[in-house]
Every structure is written in structure tokens, then in C-alpha cells.
Design a protein around this motif. Structure first.
Motif, PDB file in Angstrom:
ATOM      1  N   THR A   1       0.860  -1.179   0.000  1.00  0.00           N
ATOM      2  CA  THR A   1       0.000   0.000   0.000  1.00  0.00           C
ATOM      3  C   THR A   1       0.896   1.229   0.000  1.00  0.00           C
ATOM      4  O   THR A   1       1.784   1.352   0.851  1.00  0.00           O
ATOM      5  N   GLU A   2       0.654   2.094  -0.965  1.00  0.00           N
ATOM      6  CA  GLU A   2       1.458   3.310  -1.109  1.00  0.00           C
ATOM      7  C   GLU A   2       0.574   4.509  -0.789  1.00  0.00           C
ATOM      8  O   GLU A   2      -0.471   4.694  -1.405  1.00  0.00           O
ATOM      9  N   ASN A   3       0.983   5.300   0.208  1.00  0.00           N
ATOM     10  CA  ASN A   3       0.239   6.523   0.521  1.00  0.00           C
ATOM     11  C   ASN A   3       1.176   7.558   1.146  1.00  0.00           C
ATOM     12  O   ASN A   3       2.381   7.321   1.256  1.00  0.00           O
ATOM     13  N   GLU A   4       0.602   8.688   1.571  1.00  0.00           N
ATOM     14  CA  GLU A   4       1.415   9.781   2.111  1.00  0.00           C
ATOM     15  C   GLU A   4       2.148   9.398   3.394  1.00  0.00           C
ATOM     16  O   GLU A   4       3.126  10.029   3.765  1.00  0.00           O
ATOM     17  N   LYS A   5       1.711   8.367   4.073  1.00  0.00           N
ATOM     18  CA  LYS A   5       2.379   7.898   5.291  1.00  0.00           C
ATOM     19  C   LYS A   5       3.556   6.986   4.983  1.00  0.00           C
ATOM     20  O   LYS A   5       4.257   6.542   5.877  1.00  0.00           O
ATOM     21  N   GLY A   6       3.739   6.663   3.709  1.00  0.00           N
ATOM     22  CA  GLY A   6       4.815   5.764   3.304  1.00  0.00           C
ATOM     23  C   GLY A   6       4.258   4.471   2.742  1.00  0.00           C
ATOM     24  O   GLY A   6       3.054   4.302   2.595  1.00  0.00           O
ATOM     25  N   ASN A   7       5.143   3.567   2.453  1.00  0.00           N
ATOM     26  CA  ASN A   7       4.746   2.279   1.884  1.00  0.00           C
ATOM     27  C   ASN A   7       4.579   1.254   2.997  1.00  0.00           C
ATOM     28  O   ASN A   7       5.390   1.196   3.921  1.00  0.00           O
ATOM     29  N   GLN A   8       3.520   0.463   2.884  1.00  0.00           N
ATOM     30  CA  GLN A   8       3.260  -0.589   3.863  1.00  0.00           C
ATOM     31  C   GLN A   8       3.161  -1.919   3.136  1.00  0.00           C
ATOM     32  O   GLN A   8       2.488  -2.026   2.109  1.00  0.00           O
ATOM     33  N   PHE A   9       3.817  -2.918   3.688  1.00  0.00           N
ATOM     34  CA  PHE A   9       3.810  -4.261   3.135  1.00  0.00           C
ATOM     35  C   PHE A   9       2.948  -5.135   4.028  1.00  0.00           C
ATOM     36  O   PHE A   9       3.077  -5.101   5.254  1.00  0.00           O
ATOM     37  N   SER A  10       2.058  -5.916   3.420  1.00  0.00           N
ATOM     38  CA  SER A  10       1.218  -6.815   4.216  1.00  0.00           C
ATOM     39  C   SER A  10       1.118  -8.172   3.529  1.00  0.00           C
ATOM     40  O   SER A  10       1.327  -8.289   2.317  1.00  0.00           O
ATOM     41  N   GLU A  11       0.802  -9.169   4.326  1.00  0.00           N
ATOM     42  CA  GLU A  11       0.659 -10.529   3.824  1.00  0.00           C
ATOM     43  C   GLU A  11      -0.609 -11.127   4.416  1.00  0.00           C
ATOM     44  O   GLU A  11      -0.983 -10.829   5.546  1.00  0.00           O
ATOM     45  N   GLU A  12      -1.278 -11.953   3.619  1.00  0.00           N
ATOM     46  CA  GLU A  12      -2.517 -12.588   4.043  1.00  0.00           C
ATOM     47  C   GLU A  12      -2.399 -14.080   3.754  1.00  0.00           C
ATOM     48  O   GLU A  12      -1.917 -14.463   2.687  1.00  0.00           O
ATOM     49  N   SER A  13      -2.853 -14.908   4.681  1.00  0.00           N
ATOM     50  CA  SER A  13      -2.819 -16.352   4.438  1.00  0.00           C
ATOM     51  C   SER A  13      -3.922 -16.718   3.450  1.00  0.00           C
ATOM     52  O   SER A  13      -4.893 -15.970   3.262  1.00  0.00           O
ATOM     53  N   THR A  14      -3.772 -17.853   2.833  1.00  0.00           N
ATOM     54  CA  THR A  14      -4.796 -18.321   1.896  1.00  0.00           C
ATOM     55  C   THR A  14      -6.131 -18.470   2.609  1.00  0.00           C
ATOM     56  O   THR A  14      -7.172 -18.072   2.088  1.00  0.00           O
ATOM     57  N   LYS A  15      -6.105 -19.007   3.817  1.00  0.00           N
ATOM     58  CA  LYS A  15      -7.336 -19.193   4.599  1.00  0.00           C
ATOM     59  C   LYS A  15      -8.000 -17.840   4.868  1.00  0.00           C
ATOM     60  O   LYS A  15      -9.211 -17.690   4.691  1.00  0.00           O
ATOM     61  N   GLU A  16      -7.206 -16.847   5.288  1.00  0.00           N
ATOM     62  CA  GLU A  16      -7.756 -15.513   5.542  1.00  0.00           C
ATOM     63  C   GLU A  16      -8.347 -14.909   4.265  1.00  0.00           C
ATOM     64  O   GLU A  16      -9.389 -14.257   4.306  1.00  0.00           O
TER      65      GLU A  16
END
Length: 143
Positions: free
Chosen positions: A56-71
Motif C-alpha cells: 500500500t502506497e500513501n502519504e504515510k509511506g509504503n506498507q507491506f502486508s501478507e494474508e494467508s490463503t485461509k484468511e
């Protein structure tokens, strides 16, 4: 000799186009399942141990996230039926090497008819027997 070379190139081209179309169809089926909140359809085109990541790219900076297949499947199933959303793919760039493929798909995501965010999806696929399965998805998201 030139005719033989042209025939070989033609046959290779046909096979390459068929592979690309199969990969494209798999990605389109993924989005059909997503759009209809159909986890059974998603299971048909996704590997059991699929990796899902987002940037996610926004004015607060870049954020990296991961989601499990189940989620991921739980999130899709929990989308309210009255929520109107659509992910519009703008183009496809597909590369295939044997049993591995990569699809790059810029997109715009709309909620209730309004642009929510845009970015690019990057899919990595594995050819399992006679069908392509998505093994990895990473996307960017920006307002």
C-alpha cells in the motif's frame, strides 16, 4: 529451408499464444470468482499454498502486508452482498517459461461506482498437469 523455418516459427507462435490465453483465462476466472464472492471457483484456479502480499502506497509511506490463503477465502466470503465493487483490469502482460508463468495486470478498483484505488497485480502461476494454478499474488494499492 526457409519454408521449414517459417513453419517451425508458426507452430511455436501458435503454442505460445495458446499458453498465454490459458494463463489469461486463469486470471480472468480468478476475478470472476472474486467478483461473485465464489470461493469454490477461486479454489479451482488457486494453489492450496498460495502466497498473497500487498504493498500500500500513501502519504504515510509504503506498507507491506501478507494474508494467508485461509484468511483470503474468509475475507472474500465475508464481503457484504450489498457492496458493489469491481476490479477493472486495464491490460495483460504475460510471460511463460515451461510450467511457470507470470501475468502483470494494471487495474482500477471501484466501490459503489467510485474509484477506490489503483495499482498493479502480479500473478505467478504453475502449470499443474493440464491447468494453470495461481501460486503467488502481489499487488500495489494507491489512491
Amino acid at each position: 529451408m526457409k519454408k521449414i523455418a517459417l513453419v517451425i516459427i508458426f507452430i511455436f507462435s501458435i503454442n505460445s499464444n495458446a499458453q498465454n490465453e490459458d494463463v489469461k483465462h486463469t486470471v480472468e476466472t480468478f476475478f470472476e470468482g472474486f467478483q461473485h464472492r465464489d470461493t469454490l471457483l477461486l479454489h479451482q484456479v488457486c494453489a492450496d499454498k498460495m502466497i498473497l502480499q500487498s504493498i500500500t502506497e500513501n502519504e504515510k509511506g509504503n506498507q507491506f502486508s501478507e494474508e494467508s490463503t485461509k484468511e483470503f477465502y474468509q475475507t472474500i466470503a465475508a464481503i457484504p452482498k450489498d457492496l458493489i465493487f469491481r476490479e477493472q483490469l486495464l491490460s495483460f502482460t504475460i510471460q511463460v517459461d515451461g510450467s511457470m508463468a507470470h501475468a502483470w495486470t494494471p487495474y482500477e478498483f471501484f466501490v459503489d461506482g467510485k474509484l477506490s484505488h489503483k495499482g498493479v497485480n502480479a500473478f505467478t502461476l504453475f502449470k499443474e498437469k493440464d491447468r494453470w494454478k495461481i501460486v503467488y499474488i502481489i499487488d500495489t494499492r494507491r489512491k
